[in-house]
Design an enzyme around this catalytic site. Structure first.
Site: not given
Length: 616
Positions: A164, A168, A294, A510
């Protein structure tokens, strides 16, 4: 932008006969028979097909559903709509700036801050490039001093999750640097990378789960999940290119090499979820494109594109992965013919039965397939230095997967996947009274062996052998089915082919991401129109006095809001909406690559000196 010629070849239908009759005298004698044929066929269609499932596309091959054709919208109107998204961003940003900065995220119901991603102000870092793309110069100017003061420190016992933090913070800094050329942004990204570097204390080169940026102590088991260990290549490659420092390339390349050397004979060439961080080998056979997997699949194609299509290893891994997905993970629902992608949990011995769960997180996949079809000569593998049959000869399962699709036009096949999946993801929004899509759906599986369901590739092959004159199964528009409370009590899957497994809406990007890419690749305005409907629902159902809130369920009106506004709402959801409606194309798909947090990075070519220095 028009799609490739191979994608624009649609089957002719009865309407084409009429058109020829009217415009070519050689066919005039067939006019009466053509009209008679249409009348008979239309009567049968009207009589036999339930109203909720009637489709002119099913009858004529046009793919357009009754009453849901996109409206004609002028460029000036699209520019106005982009302005509305810009205003929505300002509303969310101003609320965050007023009530939450310098903390991580705003709680938009209580107007309080929350520190859930290291406490360094993740919303600000995530939103920097969105400000630049929207032309919000004053907001960006106010944010820069916060970036300059950030020291990325942590208290003892606290840990920064590497995945993360990278997508980010580091991704946000690098993208803002690419768009603004502000040197402080690249320097801060380097400072952060140095503090995160103890994360790589593994034999395989895969990162551990988390690290304390002051003490260097790490946290995590010897087991890692695919998305967390293989979603850093874009960010670290950009760092290497723009700093000239080989150590960053070494971090990215170690992951690439570990993935390329992994033993995938039992998984047919696709990467499962769980991995041994010491050996660099898979630990199970859980195949998925959703949570915990993903972005790793996404980075295979995007790393190849970022480096000017020179990375053959990532290209090979992408082709194997997409072949496996098409052949083994795509299913079609029994009544509405909704195409969906699911996962197959593992018994640690072999892939298990499909769960028939579609995650909102998996709705990035249509965009990825469309991007691949747009950027790769899939039907000329030799031009990419790839021998497709040899590529899939690693195991019987891989060979079987390749044999199922090898006789198709691959560009067209990938676009069918993209359009069919995108249609289902959008339908999950249109079916709800709120107009917003759920976190997870559980599809109905018919037949004697209900757990197995119906593989799309098998239905597609039967369709092809029947000399089709309509769109492929699963491709084409669907009529929304909004169930009543009584129908919901009876079981909504009877009416929609699915039930809601997790009914919340988390402001996720998404589906909108895929709509944006499909709009840019095909030029079909229906994808834009659908994005506008979603944005209107976001405005109506989630807006608060200080920002936008997640919903606990999408099934009820008025919706019950949740006190959360994730940073990705500003980084991804609103950015993709703005780019979808914008009349300009500031980050062309031919020149930029988006990281998994929607931070665009410019495509480049390695120079001869960089190749020599980095050993590329």
């Amino acid at each position: 932008m028009l799609p490739p010629a191979s994608v624009r070849k649609y089957s002719a239908g009865p309407l084409d006969m009429v058109w020829q009759c009217l415009h070519h005298r050689a066919y005039s004698r067939n006019l009466l028979s053509a009209v008679f044929f249409l009348v008979i066929l239309g009567g049968l269609w009207y009589t036999l097909i339930p109203h909720s499932q009637r489709s002119f596309g099913d009858l004529f091959g046009s793919g357009k559903k009754v009453g849901i054709s996109p409206e004609q919208v002028s460029d000036s109107e699209w520019a106005r709509r982009a302005g509305e998204v810009r205003n929505a961003f300002l509303h969310a940003w101003n609320g965050y700036e007023r009530y939450a900065l310098p903390h991580d995220e705003l709680m938009p119901l209580s107007d309080k801050p929350i520190d859930n991603f290291n406490g360094w102000g993740v919303t600000l870092f995530d939103a920097l490039d969105t400000m630049l793309l929207m032309g919000l110069k004053e907001e960006f100017k106010r944010a820069l001093p916060v970036v300059e003061r950030a020291n990325f420190s942590m208290e003892p016992g606290k840990y920064a999750p590497f995945f993360e933090t990278t997508i980010r913070y580091t991704g946000g800094l690098l993208s803002a640097h690419a768009l603004s050329q502000e040197s402080i942004l690249l320097q801060r990204a380097e400072d952060l990378a140095a503090k995160l570097d103890p994360i790589f204390k593994t034999k395989s080169g895969f990162p551990l789960y988390a690290v304390n940026t002051d003490t260097g102590s790490t946290k995590g088991t010897p087991m890692g999940t695919l998305a967390e260990l293989a979603s850093l290549q874009l960010e670290y490659t950009y760092l290497a290119k723009h700093t000239g420092k080989k150590e960053y390339w070494n971090r990215a390349n170690a992951v690439i090499q570990a993935l390329a050397q992994a033993n995938l004979t039992r998984t047919g060439g696709m990467f499962p979820i769980r991995w041994n961080l010491t050996s660099g080998q898979p630990l199970d056979y859980h195949m998925s494109v959703g949570a915990q997997a993903d972005s790793a699949h996404e980075y295979l194609l995007k790393q190849h594109l970022l480096t000017g299509k020179t990375d053959k290893k990532n290209l090979e891994m992408y082709l194997r992965t997409t072949t496996y997905i098409i052949s083994n993970l795509l299913y079609i629902s029994p009544r509405r013919h909704l195409l969906y992608v699911t996962d197959t949990p593992s018994s640690y011995a072999e892939p298990g039965r499909p769960t028939h769960t579609l995650e909102h997180l998996s709705c990035f996949l249509p965009g990825l397939f469309a991007l691949g079809a747009h950027t790769l000569p899939l039907d000329d593998a030799a031009s990419m230095g790839i021998h497709m049959k040899t590529l899939h000869d690693i195991a019987p399962l891989a060979r079987s997967s390749w044999e199922k699709i090898s006789t198709y036009n691959l560009t067209q096949l990938h676009m069918w996947v993209a359009e069919g999946l995108a249609q289902t993801c959008y339908t999950s929004y249109a079916d709800q009274p709120t107009g917003l899509g759920p976190e997870e759906m559980l599809f109905l599986s018919p037949g004697k062996d209900a757990d197995q369901g119906t593989l799309w590739i098998d239905v597609l092959e039967r369709w092809r052998l029947s000399a089709p004159r309509t769109l492929p199964p699963g491709v084409g528009d669907k009529v929304p089915v909004v169930v009543t409370d009584e129908q919901r009590r009876q079981g909504s899957s009877k009416f929609r082919d699915y039930a809601l497994k997790k009914p919340g809406y988390l402001l996720r990007p998404e589906t909108i991401e895929s709509l944006y890419i499909l709009w840019r690749v095909t030029g079909n305005a229906k994808w834009r129109d659908r994005g506008w409907k979603i944005f209107q629902a976001i405005e109506k159902q989630t807006k608060t006095g200080s920002g936008y809130a997640s919903l606990k369920t999408v099934e009820h009106l008025p919706p019950i809001k949740d006190d959360a506004m994730p940073s990705y709402f500003l980084a991804e959801t609103l950015k993709y909406l703005y780019l979808l409606f914008s009349t300009e194309d500031p980050v062309s798909l031919d020149k930029w690559v988006f990281n998994t947090e929607a931070h665009p990075l410019p495509i480049f070519q390695w120079t001869p000196s960089e190749r020599e220095a980095f050993g590329v």
